[in-house]
Design a protein around this motif. Structure first.
Motif, PDB file in Angstrom:
ATOM      1  N   ILE A  24       0.887  -1.511  -0.024  1.00 47.37           N
ATOM      2  CA  ILE A  24      -0.231  -0.099   0.292  1.00 47.37           C
ATOM      3  C   ILE A  24       1.015   1.212  -0.070  1.00 47.37           C
ATOM      4  O   ILE A  24       0.256   2.028  -0.749  1.00 47.37           O
ATOM      5  CB  ILE A  24      -1.288   0.093   1.817  1.00 47.37           C
ATOM      6  N   TYR A  84      -6.787  -6.028  -9.022  1.00 43.63           N
ATOM      7  CA  TYR A  84      -7.137  -5.325  -7.513  1.00 43.63           C
ATOM      8  C   TYR A  84      -6.631  -3.855  -7.355  1.00 43.63           C
ATOM      9  O   TYR A  84      -5.398  -3.107  -7.977  1.00 43.63           O
ATOM     10  CB  TYR A  84      -7.238  -6.014  -6.417  1.00 43.63           C
ATOM     11  N   CYS A  87      -6.513  -1.444  -1.187  1.00 38.10           N
ATOM     12  CA  CYS A  87      -6.928  -0.051   0.058  1.00 38.10           C
ATOM     13  C   CYS A  87      -7.308  -1.006   1.872  1.00 38.10           C
ATOM     14  O   CYS A  87      -7.572  -1.900   1.700  1.00 38.10           O
ATOM     15  CB  CYS A  87      -8.468   0.008  -0.264  1.00 38.10           C
ATOM     16  N   ASP A  88      -7.059   0.102   2.068  1.00 39.47           N
ATOM     17  CA  ASP A  88      -6.701  -0.585   3.349  1.00 39.47           C
ATOM     18  C   ASP A  88      -8.144   0.305   4.247  1.00 39.47           C
ATOM     19  O   ASP A  88      -8.591   1.705   4.033  1.00 39.47           O
ATOM     20  CB  ASP A  88      -5.737   0.082   3.879  1.00 39.47           C
ATOM     21  N   LYS A  89      -9.582  -0.577   4.756  1.00 35.85           N
ATOM     22  CA  LYS A  89     -10.301  -0.506   5.253  1.00 35.85           C
ATOM     23  C   LYS A  89     -11.173   0.737   6.466  1.00 35.85           C
ATOM     24  O   LYS A  89     -11.461   1.841   6.575  1.00 35.85           O
ATOM     25  CB  LYS A  89     -11.839  -1.228   5.004  1.00 35.85           C
ATOM     26  N   HIS A  94      -7.746   6.062   1.788  1.00 40.07           N
ATOM     27  CA  HIS A  94      -8.653   4.769   0.497  1.00 40.07           C
ATOM     28  C   HIS A  94      -9.478   4.198   0.627  1.00 40.07           C
ATOM     29  O   HIS A  94     -10.118   3.702  -1.200  1.00 40.07           O
ATOM     30  CB  HIS A  94      -7.730   3.721   1.620  1.00 40.07           C
ATOM     31  N   GLU A  95     -11.365   4.745   1.282  1.00 35.25           N
ATOM     32  CA  GLU A  95     -12.234   4.632   0.888  1.00 35.25           C
ATOM     33  C   GLU A  95     -12.405   5.463  -0.265  1.00 35.25           C
ATOM     34  O   GLU A  95     -13.136   5.205  -1.108  1.00 35.25           O
ATOM     35  CB  GLU A  95     -12.636   4.734   2.299  1.00 35.25           C
ATOM     36  N   CYS A  98     -11.195   4.495  -3.097  1.00 36.63           N
ATOM     37  CA  CYS A  98     -11.612   2.858  -4.059  1.00 36.63           C
ATOM     38  C   CYS A  98     -13.453   3.866  -4.337  1.00 36.63           C
ATOM     39  O   CYS A  98     -13.576   2.655  -5.516  1.00 36.63           O
ATOM     40  CB  CYS A  98     -11.725   2.244  -2.421  1.00 36.63           C
ATOM     41  N   CYS A 112     -13.522  -0.245   0.658  1.00 33.61           N
ATOM     42  CA  CYS A 112     -11.896  -1.471   1.409  1.00 33.61           C
ATOM     43  C   CYS A 112     -12.174  -2.710   2.205  1.00 33.61           C
ATOM     44  O   CYS A 112     -13.134  -2.590   2.932  1.00 33.61           O
ATOM     45  CB  CYS A 112     -11.237  -0.647   1.790  1.00 33.61           C
ATOM     46  N   GLN A 113     -12.307  -3.970   1.115  1.00 35.10           N
ATOM     47  CA  GLN A 113     -12.564  -5.517   2.157  1.00 35.10           C
ATOM     48  C   GLN A 113     -11.718  -5.977   2.140  1.00 35.10           C
ATOM     49  O   GLN A 113     -10.971  -6.189   0.769  1.00 35.10           O
ATOM     50  CB  GLN A 113     -13.784  -5.314   1.445  1.00 35.10           C
ATOM     51  N   PRO A 119      -5.713  -7.043   1.746  1.00 33.83           N
ATOM     52  CA  PRO A 119      -6.980  -5.571   1.541  1.00 33.83           C
ATOM     53  C   PRO A 119      -7.234  -4.819   0.226  1.00 33.83           C
ATOM     54  O   PRO A 119      -6.317  -5.354  -0.387  1.00 33.83           O
ATOM     55  CB  PRO A 119      -5.784  -4.506   2.776  1.00 33.83           C
ATOM     56  N   CYS A 121     -10.003  -3.713  -2.821  1.00 39.39           N
ATOM     57  CA  CYS A 121     -11.104  -2.592  -3.472  1.00 39.39           C
ATOM     58  C   CYS A 121     -11.893  -3.125  -3.853  1.00 39.39           C
ATOM     59  O   CYS A 121     -11.564  -3.737  -5.310  1.00 39.39           O
ATOM     60  CB  CYS A 121     -10.401  -1.141  -3.952  1.00 39.39           C
TER      61      CYS A 121
END
Length: 521
Positions: A24, A84, A87-89, A94-95, A98, A112-113, A119, A121
């Protein structure tokens, strides 16, 4: 032995977490998008890479690196046989990235999941029932509107992207929602981009804040399904121009629908009502401060030299001019159907016969530049000035009735709200709402920059243009802030409401922005 196994397992887990944290951290957008994150909220409704890119860069050009890197293939991480966005939720940035990435890929939104303990998006559509495998693992496909046949009884549409999970079904017989009561209806067949649909036009009265509904304060407005479809996916900025080189001091819309912008660079630009392209450029020896339409084929301009020019739109020539003031003509207004009134940097207000242009009276009360003139509901005249006051003048003999001294800064603009209250603004960042019967202050709003311009929208909301380039939209019911937008670099000088509902916005660097009507609804 169990302890050793547990320690080994923990080591592997932490090693995996550190591995993906390092992935990331190497992403280019993590650096280039840090300063752009506050502007993402203005582009949450973009659709497709080109729209999202245009939206962000039109607001802040230096964010082009950020948005371009979001959509670059080398930003993606290959996991198995798929690519993919990592991203880090736990990160708000990041959200947002995404979501923008998925909007660019023609999805409704993204989150982000953890996917296969990694991790990523994951993009998804909220307006259709997903198949068992409708996730970002499938190849993104564009969402196409469903064409209805001539025998179709209803057309299903989405509400604004801000509330994508809600749907409204409209039929040719009734409106299937309790919050949108109809008053009149008519149906006809029409097409949008070659797709036949059933068009249903109706009036509605509501106080909801859906972005496709233009009504509060019981304002009634006719909408159609085609309008809904247009506002479903739109660009925040219709067009922007940098043709004029100095500040745009005034904007007016002629009865023919053409927009005219007046600049200190000695030019008047005439813009086409449909394409917004530059149609004609008029020039003069001096720059311009003010504009006013006088009749169907004439308009007036006030110059920095103190002259007033009367233009004929049949041939776009000056048919008459006269020296009105010893300094720049700040503002022009038609008053009581028979007067032309001008205000100036020479501290004076002058009353002119609107036919002969003969001087009738000179008003002397202000101690500094007189910036704005406004006719009140009761027919009296209001003027505001750099002397930090608002003066009320009798509509019959133009005697001074009252001076309002509550502003702490230079007062630049005024407007009348839908309920006829007076609103005024100053350079100390104050917006004051006045009761026009008692002229007591009903509400005071403080912002962090001087306020230069005001515009009341058809739905009753108020736009304020700030000295730092930000525009703010206010709800006149509780005066809560609805949203902020703008180029945030230059003073937002003046606004003009265009015939189709778009808003023209002139800045003090000569930039003209046409904001999409859907953005304000």
């Amino acid at each position: 032995m169990k302890l050793i196994d547990s320690l080994i397992l923990l080591f592997l887990v932490f090693n995996k977490i550190e591995q993906y944290q390092s992935i990331i951290q190497t992403k280019h957008w993590l650096v280039s998008c840090l300063s752009c994150s506050t502007h993402f909220k203005f582009c949450l409704n973009c659709y497709g890479v080109s729209q999202c890119t245009e939206c962000l860069t039109s607001i802040r050009p230096d964010c082009s690196f950020c948005i371009n890197e979001i959509y670059q293939d080398d930003t993606l991480e290959t996991i198995g046989d798929k690519k993919y966005l990592i991203c880090d939720k736990s990160s708000g940035l990041h959200e947002k990235i995404c979501h923008l990435y998925c909007r660019g890929m023609y999805f409704e939104t993204g989150m982000c999941q953890r996917f296969k303990n990694k991790p990523v998006c994951r993009c998804k559509n909220l307006n259709i029932k997903p198949n068992k495998t409708t996730t970002s693992e499938t190849k993104p496909t564009k969402i196409k509107p469903q064409a209805s046949t001539s025998s179709a009884k209803s057309t299903e549409i989405l509400t604004a992207k801000s509330v994508p999970s809600r749907k409204t079904t409209i039929t040719t017989k009734k409106l299937a929602t309790k919050t949108l009561p109809t008053t009149t209806r008519s149906s006809s067949k029409t097409t949008t981009k070659g797709v036949p649909i059933t068009s249903v036009s109706f009036n509605l009265t509501t106080t909801t804040n859906h972005s496709f509904i233009v009504s509060s304060l019981n304002t009634t407005r006719s909408l159609t399904i085609t309008t809904f479809l247009k506002c479903k996916n739109y660009n925040q900025i219709v067009k922007s121009f940098n043709d004029q080189k100095k500040e745009i001091n005034s904007l007016i819309v002629l009865t023919t629908g053409e927009l005219i912008t007046a600049s200190a660079d000695n030019s008047l630009n005439v813009w086409d009502k449909s394409s917004y392209n530059l149609k004609r450029k008029l020039s003069y020896t001096y720059g311009f401060w003010s504009l006013l339409q006088l009749s169907n084929n004439t308009f007036a301009s006030g110059s920095i030299s103190g002259e007033i020019l009367i233009w004929n739109t049949s041939n776009w020539d000056v048919q008459y001019k006269f020296v009105a003031h010893s300094a720049g003509v700040e503002f022009l207004i038609k008053f009581n159907k028979k007067y032309l009134i001008s205000s100036s940097q020479d501290k004076l207000i002058k009353i002119w016969d609107s036919v002969s242009y003969k001087l009738i009276k000179t008003l002397k009360k202000h101690l500094d530049h007189v910036n704005y003139l406004l006719e009140l509901k009761d027919g009296n005249l209001a003027s505001c000035s750099d002397d930090k006051t608002i003066v009320l003048w009798n509509k019959t003999d133009f005697s001074a009735i009252r001076t309002l001294t509550e502003h702490s800064g230079k007062v630049d603009s005024m407007a009348l709200l839908k309920n006829d209250d007076l609103v005024s603004c100053d350079r100390d960042g104050n917006i004051l709402i006045w009761d026009t019967l008692s002229f007591s202050i009903k509400k005071s709003i403080q912002v962090d920059s001087g306020v230069y311009s005001l515009l009341v929208l058809p739905n009753g909301n108020l736009i304020s243009g700030l000295w730092d380039g930000t525009n703010k939209i206010w709800n006149p019911i509780d005066w809560s802030l609805i949203k902020s937008f703008g180029n945030q670099t230059r003073l937002s000088q003046r606004f003009a409401l265009l015939p189709n509902g778009d808003v023209a916005n002139g800045y003090n660097n000569g930039k003209l922005i046409i904001w999409n009507k859907c953005f304000f609804e």
